[in-house]
Design a protein around this motif. Structure first.
Motif, PDB file in Angstrom:
ATOM      1  N   MET A  95      31.518  37.392  36.298  1.00 30.63           N
ATOM      2  CA  MET A  95      32.515  37.957  36.613  1.00 30.63           C
ATOM      3  C   MET A  95      32.248  39.473  37.386  1.00 30.63           C
ATOM      4  N   THR A  96      33.012  39.834  38.260  1.00 30.81           N
ATOM      5  CA  THR A  96      32.700  41.262  38.527  1.00 30.81           C
ATOM      6  C   THR A  96      33.886  42.118  37.982  1.00 30.81           C
ATOM      7  N   LEU A  97      33.994  43.490  38.072  1.00 28.02           N
ATOM      8  CA  LEU A  97      35.097  44.426  37.832  1.00 28.02           C
ATOM      9  C   LEU A  97      36.094  44.022  38.729  1.00 28.02           C
ATOM     10  N   MET A  98      35.732  43.651  39.839  1.00 23.36           N
ATOM     11  CA  MET A  98      36.952  43.138  40.790  1.00 23.36           C
ATOM     12  C   MET A  98      37.548  42.013  40.422  1.00 23.36           C
ATOM     13  N   HIS A  99      37.045  40.874  39.821  1.00 20.63           N
ATOM     14  CA  HIS A  99      37.515  39.715  39.599  1.00 20.63           C
ATOM     15  C   HIS A  99      38.343  40.107  38.211  1.00 20.63           C
ATOM     16  N   TYR A 100      38.201  40.894  37.339  1.00 20.80           N
ATOM     17  CA  TYR A 100      38.832  41.347  36.160  1.00 20.80           C
ATOM     18  C   TYR A 100      40.024  41.950  36.627  1.00 20.80           C
ATOM     19  N   LEU A 101      39.874  42.853  37.497  1.00 25.28           N
ATOM     20  CA  LEU A 101      41.017  43.893  37.977  1.00 25.28           C
ATOM     21  C   LEU A 101      42.059  42.763  38.487  1.00 25.28           C
ATOM     22  N   CYS A 102      41.699  41.932  39.600  1.00 23.52           N
ATOM     23  CA  CYS A 102      42.497  40.783  40.078  1.00 23.52           C
ATOM     24  C   CYS A 102      43.342  39.995  38.870  1.00 23.52           C
ATOM     25  N   LYS A 103      42.393  39.784  37.877  1.00 16.92           N
ATOM     26  CA  LYS A 103      43.046  38.850  36.919  1.00 16.92           C
ATOM     27  C   LYS A 103      44.006  39.715  36.266  1.00 16.92           C
ATOM     28  N   VAL A 104      43.660  40.840  35.681  1.00 16.56           N
ATOM     29  CA  VAL A 104      44.525  41.623  35.070  1.00 16.56           C
ATOM     30  C   VAL A 104      45.897  41.989  35.900  1.00 16.56           C
ATOM     31  N   LEU A 105      45.711  42.203  37.059  1.00 13.82           N
ATOM     32  CA  LEU A 105      46.816  42.448  38.096  1.00 13.82           C
ATOM     33  C   LEU A 105      47.868  41.124  38.287  1.00 13.82           C
ATOM     34  N   ALA A 106      47.148  39.987  38.270  1.00 14.64           N
ATOM     35  CA  ALA A 106      47.831  38.923  38.324  1.00 14.64           C
ATOM     36  C   ALA A 106      48.767  38.724  37.401  1.00 14.64           C
ATOM     37  N   SER A 107      48.163  38.908  35.903  1.00 15.57           N
ATOM     38  CA  SER A 107      48.828  38.552  34.507  1.00 15.57           C
ATOM     39  C   SER A 107      49.881  39.660  34.415  1.00 15.57           C
ATOM     40  N   ARG A 108      49.786  41.021  34.554  1.00 14.55           N
ATOM     41  CA  ARG A 108      50.620  41.974  34.250  1.00 14.55           C
ATOM     42  C   ARG A 108      51.489  42.469  35.153  1.00 14.55           C
ATOM     43  N   SER A 109      50.911  42.737  36.541  1.00 13.62           N
ATOM     44  CA  SER A 109      51.541  43.268  37.460  1.00 13.62           C
ATOM     45  C   SER A 109      51.502  42.557  38.689  1.00 13.62           C
TER      46      SER A 109
END
Length: 173
Positions: A95-109
């Motif tokens: 996982m890259t930081l971009m994957h993590y960011l997208c995952k967080v955005l998809a779940s929280r925003s």
């Protein structure tokens, strides 16, 4: 015809100026269209609330990762730093930081994920290269200077350049 043409002073210069006048309208129209597209793209970026929110979240993420260092309390970041989002990987290398960011955005925003809909002119604007645009502006400026020089020079030509002066004394259409 050629004998009469030979009587015209600086005929080559005059023909170049006429050629410039013929192309001027479409050249200016294309130039304005490109500038308008770039301006629209810039305005869309400036006015996109969703993009601003995503950038805030990226800044927060960077500050969290750099907490305890001199970089940990940044108030902004350079756009080229965004490239590091795909370079920074987790310890498992999956996982890259971009994957993590997208995952967080998809779940929280999830409402921010359609930010691209605010940026409709951006793709067209990104295809316009600034260097050729600047060169085109210089060519237009240089062409206008040549028109002025030829107009000034033709004032002493007498009746042979009268029509030329009349055509170019009026504004370009």
């Amino acid at each position: 015809f050629f004998l009469e043409l030979m009587k015209v002073p600086r005929v080559e210069s005059k023909l170049r100026v006429f050629s410039f006048k013929i192309q001027f309208g479409s050249q200016i129209s294309d130039f304005r269209k490109s500038l308008s597209t770039i301006n629209s793209g810039c305005e869309e970026i400036r006015n996109s609330i969703k993009l601003k929110e995503i950038m805030k979240k990226i800044l927060f993420l960077g500050n969290t990762l750099n907490q305890g260092t001199a970089r940990g309390s940044a108030i902004g970041f350079r756009l080229d730093s965004l490239l590091k989002l795909t370079d920074t990987r987790a310890t498992n290398n999956k996982m890259t930081l971009m994957h993590y960011l997208c995952k967080v955005l998809a779940s929280r925003s999830p409402n921010l994920l359609d930010f691209h809909e605010d940026l409709i002119s951006l793709e067209a604007a990104s295809k316009i290269q600034l260097k050729p645009l600047a060169e085109e502006m210089q060519a237009i400026t240089k062409g206008l200077e040549k028109v002025e020089l030829e107009l000034t020079a033709s004032e002493n030509d007498g009746p042979v350049s009268e029509v030329f002066r009349k055509v170019f004394s009026d504004r370009f259409t």
